[in-house]
Design a protein around this motif. Structure first.
Motif, PDB file in Angstrom:
ATOM      1  N   THR A  98       0.841  -1.195   0.000  1.00 57.08           N
ATOM      2  CA  THR A  98       0.000   0.000   0.000  1.00 57.08           C
ATOM      3  C   THR A  98       0.877   1.247   0.000  1.00 57.08           C
ATOM      4  N   PRO A 136       1.132   7.529  -5.266  1.00 54.41           N
ATOM      5  CA  PRO A 136       1.289   8.057  -6.621  1.00 54.41           C
ATOM      6  C   PRO A 136       2.559   8.883  -6.760  1.00 54.41           C
ATOM      7  N   SER A 184      -1.661  10.669  11.255  1.00 49.76           N
ATOM      8  CA  SER A 184      -2.150  10.619   9.882  1.00 49.76           C
ATOM      9  C   SER A 184      -2.427  12.020   9.358  1.00 49.76           C
ATOM     10  N   ARG A 242       0.646  13.669   8.501  1.00 52.79           N
ATOM     11  CA  ARG A 242       1.375  12.873   7.508  1.00 52.79           C
ATOM     12  C   ARG A 242       2.697  12.360   8.088  1.00 52.79           C
ATOM     13  N   PHE A 251       4.462   9.631   8.509  1.00 48.38           N
ATOM     14  CA  PHE A 251       4.301   8.362   7.837  1.00 48.38           C
ATOM     15  C   PHE A 251       4.803   7.137   8.602  1.00 48.38           C
ATOM     16  N   VAL A 289       2.325   6.099  11.300  1.00 47.79           N
ATOM     17  CA  VAL A 289       1.076   5.481  10.848  1.00 47.79           C
ATOM     18  C   VAL A 289       1.314   4.026  10.441  1.00 47.79           C
ATOM     19  N   SER A 349      -0.266   0.767  12.230  1.00 49.91           N
ATOM     20  CA  SER A 349      -1.099  -0.159  11.450  1.00 49.91           C
ATOM     21  C   SER A 349      -0.614  -1.585  11.639  1.00 49.91           C
ATOM     22  N   ILE A 358      -7.499   4.402   7.099  1.00 53.02           N
ATOM     23  CA  ILE A 358      -6.760   5.598   7.526  1.00 53.02           C
ATOM     24  C   ILE A 358      -5.352   5.574   6.944  1.00 53.02           C
ATOM     25  N   LEU A 359      -4.726   4.391   6.931  1.00 51.39           N
ATOM     26  CA  LEU A 359      -3.396   4.259   6.325  1.00 51.39           C
ATOM     27  C   LEU A 359      -3.446   4.674   4.854  1.00 51.39           C
ATOM     28  N   LEU A 360      -4.473   4.191   4.168  1.00 47.64           N
ATOM     29  CA  LEU A 360      -4.642   4.515   2.748  1.00 47.64           C
ATOM     30  C   LEU A 360      -4.791   6.025   2.559  1.00 47.64           C
ATOM     31  N   CYS A 361      -5.581   6.651   3.450  1.00 46.48           N
ATOM     32  CA  CYS A 361      -5.805   8.091   3.359  1.00 46.48           C
ATOM     33  C   CYS A 361      -4.515   8.853   3.577  1.00 46.48           C
ATOM     34  N   THR A 362      -3.663   8.355   4.502  1.00 41.34           N
ATOM     35  CA  THR A 362      -2.411   9.046   4.786  1.00 41.34           C
ATOM     36  C   THR A 362      -1.513   9.018   3.560  1.00 41.34           C
ATOM     37  N   ILE A 363      -1.525   7.906   2.835  1.00 46.67           N
ATOM     38  CA  ILE A 363      -0.607   7.750   1.725  1.00 46.67           C
ATOM     39  C   ILE A 363      -1.049   8.532   0.503  1.00 46.67           C
ATOM     40  N   MET A 364      -2.312   8.412   0.133  1.00 48.14           N
ATOM     41  CA  MET A 364      -2.646   8.950  -1.186  1.00 48.14           C
ATOM     42  C   MET A 364      -3.864   9.852  -1.259  1.00 48.14           C
ATOM     43  N   ASN A 365      -4.437  10.258  -0.126  1.00 52.01           N
ATOM     44  CA  ASN A 365      -5.622  11.099  -0.208  1.00 52.01           C
ATOM     45  C   ASN A 365      -6.616  10.589  -1.247  1.00 52.01           C
TER      46      ASN A 365
END
Lengths: 324, 273
Positions: A31, A36, A282, A285, A287, A290, A294, B123-130
């Motif tokens: 993930t 991107p 989060s 940011r 990182f 987080v 997780s 939440i992890l997904l949101c932190t990474i890529m909005n």
């Protein structure tokens, strides 16, 4: 020899859990790689100096291909090295911040689940068989407890403020000297209210109550209970022993749900737990924080379900015989 | 069991579900400009004929924002429900049908997905890529696949030894036809409907929770029920209305979806029996 198949079953479960842990950490890692554009830019907060970015890239193996990068990251994470916090508490290692917070979170979630169990079991015994009259009674309760935990938590937080205010106006409440633990203390109050909010929210309590009641009912109607009753013996012990397995399964099955709602509830009550840290990190940011949290959340779920499995195998030989 | 009370509950929850779905369908056709609606002379008004549910902190009409806010979760909710139900039904049927290695592989994959704590992972997904709400809903749907697959697998395993299924096998029907039509379509529909309403409700929950907790979910000035509650929470003490109506909408809608699914499934189960 009962011990040999038991040990074999335990080893098999241990291996399975280790596999799950590796798989889950791989999903989490991938993930991160999905970010991107340039992964390092995407995951680091604004204005991060280049040397920190390079360190981040090295920590997460972003400068390598996904597979070797993953193993480099796994090798660090396996010994509890999730890197350093960037924003939340800069410079400190993630584990040093996360672990104490995580302990509080696990304690809060565990106690809440336990309270839900005791209350649910008590109500299930008191109410007995479901009938039309009880449906009228439980329908409003069902609607109330279907409310998402954060709505309940906001209401409870408001309630707590009024409650505490009322006490302050009265000049506080003195715990009688003979009582060992303080009944009312301002540092404990948010935890109590948060626990109740989690209990009521997301239908957790109602769901468990219904499961327990159905379980209790089918046990009471089971043939072996009739046989026990026919012999004139007391049935309570037999029913209790047979409830242990479904209770254990229920406990481990509901933990993911509770660990989800604890994030929200801690945030609303600003409790210093892992969920609060996760959201704050989060938003900032931060990182490494987080990702570390997780992994901790996921590992907790795997470990608890492993323990529940082992205990179940220990007390119920049928589980081992089934080879499950 | 149930009788009149159950029918009434089914009608009420079904009515609410129908209204919410209808609003979700018509909302895109309502012209609404959230910027033009700002009116600093009409802040935080209580309910009146001009503003049925009052106005929020920027003088915007709460009622129209509630209607427009259904857009935030309607299509994502449908998407998540579709992913979860189709994926879960197929995975469950395959796991129930296969034996040996294939079965272990499918079960292991499902168990792996199941260990990821849903909200933490999102939440992890949101932190990474909005991510957009559509992506969040898609992931939520995927994370629900194991739960549905488990239910379906048990059902497939239980039905696999039934005489009439064995008769179909002896008759030479293909396994795919038996699994998809005779088991999934004819026997598991109530189960799947219940799960679909549950997942739909969960998407509404996640969207509201994310906008409440952070800067994720649907962004201002576009309305979503979650960001409406989030914006007005600090004002809830002095002006309860703009907070109360979206909060009520969330609670009532989630409760209605859950109980509608449950009641419908129970009625269908009784009918099958």
């Amino acid at each position: 020899m009962r011990a040999v198949p038991l040990i074999l079953a335990a080893l098999r479960r241990l291996a399975g859990s280790a596999g799950l842990l590796i798989g889950a950490s791989f999903i989490i890692y991938m993930t991160v790689r999905l970010a991107p554009g340039d992964a390092v830019d995407a995951i680091s907060p604004m204005g991060t100096p280049p040397e920190v970015k390079a360190q981040l890239a090295a920590e997460f193996g972003l400068d390598r291909d996904p597979v070797t990068g993953y193993f480099a990251w796994l090798a660090r994470s396996a010994v509890g090295d999730f890197g350093e916090s960037l924003v939340f508490s800069p410079g400190e290692s993630v584990m040093a911040v996360a672990l104490p917070a995580f302990k509080r979170t696990v304690l809060l979630s565990g106690l809440t689940l336990l309270a839900a169990l005791v209350l649910g079991l008590g109500l299930a015994i008191l109410l007995g068989e479901p009938g039309p009259r009880q449906q009228v009674l439980t329908a409003p309760a069902y609607v109330l407890t279907a409310a998402p935990s954060f709505v309940v938590a906001v209401l409870f937080a408001q309630g707590m403020n009024w409650f505490v205010q009322a006490f302050v106006e009265q000049g506080g409440y003195e715990t009688p000297p003979w009582f060992p633990i303080p009944i009312y203390s301002e540092s404990l109050m948010p935890y109590v209210f948060a626990g109740f909010a989690m209990l009521a929210g997301d239908g957790l309590f109602m769901d468990w109550f219904n499961t327990l009641r159905a379980e209790l009912l089918s046990l009471k109607q089971a043939q072996f209970i009739t046989a026990v009753r026919a012999k004139g013996a007391r049935t309570v012990g037999h029913i209790a022993r047979n409830l242990v397995v479904p209770v254990l399964s229920g406990f481990s099955a509901r933990l993911p749900l509770v660990l989800g709602s604890v994030v929200i509830v801690e945030y609303i009550f600003t409790l210093d737990g892992a969920g609060y840290v996760l959201l704050e990190a989060s938003r900032a940011r931060d990182f490494p924080m987080v990702v570390g949290l997780s992994v901790l959340f996921t590992a907790t779920i795997i470990v608890v379900s492993l323990i529940a499995d082992l205990v179940r195998a220990l007390i119920d030989p049928r589980e081992v015989a089934r080879g499950g | 069991m149930g009788g009149k009370g159950q029918t009434l509950a089914l009608r009420i929850s079904g009515g609410i579900v129908a209204i919410v779905l209808l609003l979700g369908v018509i909302a895109p056709f309502i012209g609404y400009d959230p910027v033009a609606d700002v009116d600093y002379e009409a802040q935080l008004l209580g309910p009146s004929w001009a503003h049925v549910f009052g106005t929020d902190g920027q003088g915007r009409d709460v009622a129209i924002r509630l209607v427009k806010g259904t857009e935030a979760f309607f299509l994502p909710g449908l998407l998540a429900a579709a992913i979860a139900v189709i994926g879960g039904a197929l995975a469950g049927a395959v796991a129930g049908y296969l034996q040996g290695i294939g079965r272990s592989v499918v079960l292991g994959g499902l168990q792996l997905l199941d260990t990821l704590p849903r909200l933490v992972f999102i939440i992890l997904l949101c932190t990474i890529m909005n991510p957009s709400i559509t992506l969040i809903a898609g992931v939520a749907g995927l994370l629900f696949v194991p739960a549905i697959a488990t239910v379906i697998r048990r059902k497939v395993e239980a039905l696999g030894s039934e005489d009439y299924i064995l008769a179909h096998v002896a008759h030479g029907f293909s396994p795919a036809r038996i699994l998809l039509y005779h088991i999934l379509w004819l026997q598991c529909r109530p189960l799947l409907i219940r799960q679909a309403t549950f997942v739909f409700g969960y998407v509404l929950f996640v969207e509201t929770a994310l906008s409440y907790l952070g800067d994720y979910g649907v962004q201002e000035p576009s309305p979503s029920w979650g960001n409406m509650v989030a914006q007005t929470r600090d004002l809830a003490g002095q002006a309860p209305w703009p907070w109360l109506f979206p909060a009520l909408a969330i609670v009532v809608t989630i409760a209605a979806f859950l109980s509608f699914g449950n009641l419908l499934a129970r009625r269908d189960e009784e009918a099958i029996r």
